[in-house]
Enzyme design. Sequence first.
Site, short mmCIF file in Angstrom:
data_model
loop_
_atom_site.label_atom_id
_atom_site.label_comp_id
_atom_site.label_asym_id
_atom_site.label_seq_id
_atom_site.Cartn_x
_atom_site.Cartn_y
_atom_site.Cartn_z
N LYS A 218 34.34 45.63 41.89
CA LYS A 218 35.69 45.09 42.10
C LYS A 218 36.25 45.61 43.42
O LYS A 218 35.95 46.74 43.81
CB LYS A 218 36.62 45.59 40.98
CG LYS A 218 36.44 44.92 39.64
CD LYS A 218 37.45 45.47 38.64
CE LYS A 218 37.24 44.89 37.25
NZ LYS A 218 37.56 43.46 37.15
N ARG A 292 32.31 40.46 27.63
CA ARG A 292 31.69 39.48 26.72
C ARG A 292 30.29 39.91 26.30
O ARG A 292 29.83 39.57 25.21
CB ARG A 292 31.70 38.09 27.39
CG ARG A 292 31.00 38.05 28.72
CD ARG A 292 31.37 36.81 29.54
NE ARG A 292 32.67 36.94 30.21
CZ ARG A 292 33.21 36.01 30.98
NH1 ARG A 292 32.59 34.87 31.19
NH2 ARG A 292 34.37 36.20 31.55
#
Length: 440
Positions: A218, A292
């Site tokens: 990120k 996920r």
Amino acid sequence: MLSVLNLNFKITKERGDALLFSVKKSEDNLIYRNESSIEYFTSKKDYLIIGVEVAKYIKKENKSLSDICIDCSMEKEDFLKFYEGILIGSWEYDNHKTDKSGKNISVNLLINQNMGNDIESKAKEISNLIEASFLTRKLVEMPGNLLTPSKLAEYAKNIDGLKVEVEKINHGGIWEVGKGSSEDPLLLTCEWNGDSSEDPIILVGKGVTFDSGGLSLKPPRSMEDMKCDMGGAATVLGIMQAAVKNKIKKRIIGIMPCVENMPSGNALKPGDVITSMSGKTIEVLNTDAEGRLILADALHIAQNKYNAKEIIDFATLTGAVTVALGELYAGLFSNNNELANKITESGEMVCEPVCRLPLHEKYDELMNSDIADMCNIQKPGGGAGSITAAQFLQRFVNSDVAWAHLDIAGVARTSFNSAININKSTGFGVRLIYNYLTNN
Ligand code: BES
Ligand code: ZN
Ligand code: ZN
């Protein structure tokens, strides 16, 4: 009049005279002063919000005092809401400053004798619930170096009366996401058996104690807040603590995959194809879509080990949900209208609103991969990042299981103060699901 309830606030500023709040019902202004007390006006009619405001006010006032008395001549239900609000608003994170000076202020609530004999037990239930939401808020606020997966598991073990299991994981999505970190990936499971005759309700929570993005690193500004990425697991622990403390008559199992998502020579790489615990294969094109991957395993365990009929998962899953809904509403996805409606109603009742977003096979198609059963990110250009994340999760849920997914990325830790949240982490979901569990 009878004084029954004591609250404690830690106030960090010096204070002067005592405050006397008078809380009375009138047309618009519910809180006002008489000659000798401090004036406090609000036009809000919801006693929950008034309670929060009173707590805010007490904390803000720079007066040195030891006791505050609040006259609570109001209806019983209003009083309980007011009490809940005052507790919510009293929360502060015990920060990491070395200067720990400050003082506790005691608040006495004066209530009518005629509120009935159960007023103390009702108030106790509420304070147990709010205390449980404080656990969630504290965990979300704790920095990643102090709250690792194993530390998170310690917090679970410290909840009296909760059956807790901690397992090191060496396969599946949980392992793949966690293997780049020096912290072991863990599966944290806990159980409260308030009614063993019922099928369990399974609560699943994303427990990424820090999300650097992994090798799909990120940018710094997006990474700053990623200590909050275990917010789903913290929500589950808060609900479990409230259930245990108030001995609610439900069987609840919490499943929390806990990992740190880090880049390293051992880390999962973009382009890798991994096998989840269910056996389904996933082409990992972006290691920052890690939530996920661990939730897929947790959903599989919920259904295969615990034979789940109802699953609610909580996850700070996508930045996209904040684009859609900001920091007020959580995104709700579900394959079951009844469950979705009940969760939505509970959210309205407790000021933790959720907005249902759609699932559709056309969104699902975007997750197909040319070389594996699915990709962990969608094909470029499709948009709807929160929906496609939910579609990914749904691929791990059997159609006969009632499933709801709450994307709490926007609401678990907010940058502004909403009506009832006056600090960054909110505990969103604890009061909502407690309300759902006790009313259904
Ligand atoms: N933990 C983040 C989502 C998040 C964003 C939580 C902001 C809290 C606040 C999640 O793991 C993530 O990075 N998601 C990516 C998915 C993308 C790579 C498909 C995102 O939202 O950008
Ligand atoms: Zn991520
Ligand atoms: Zn994440």
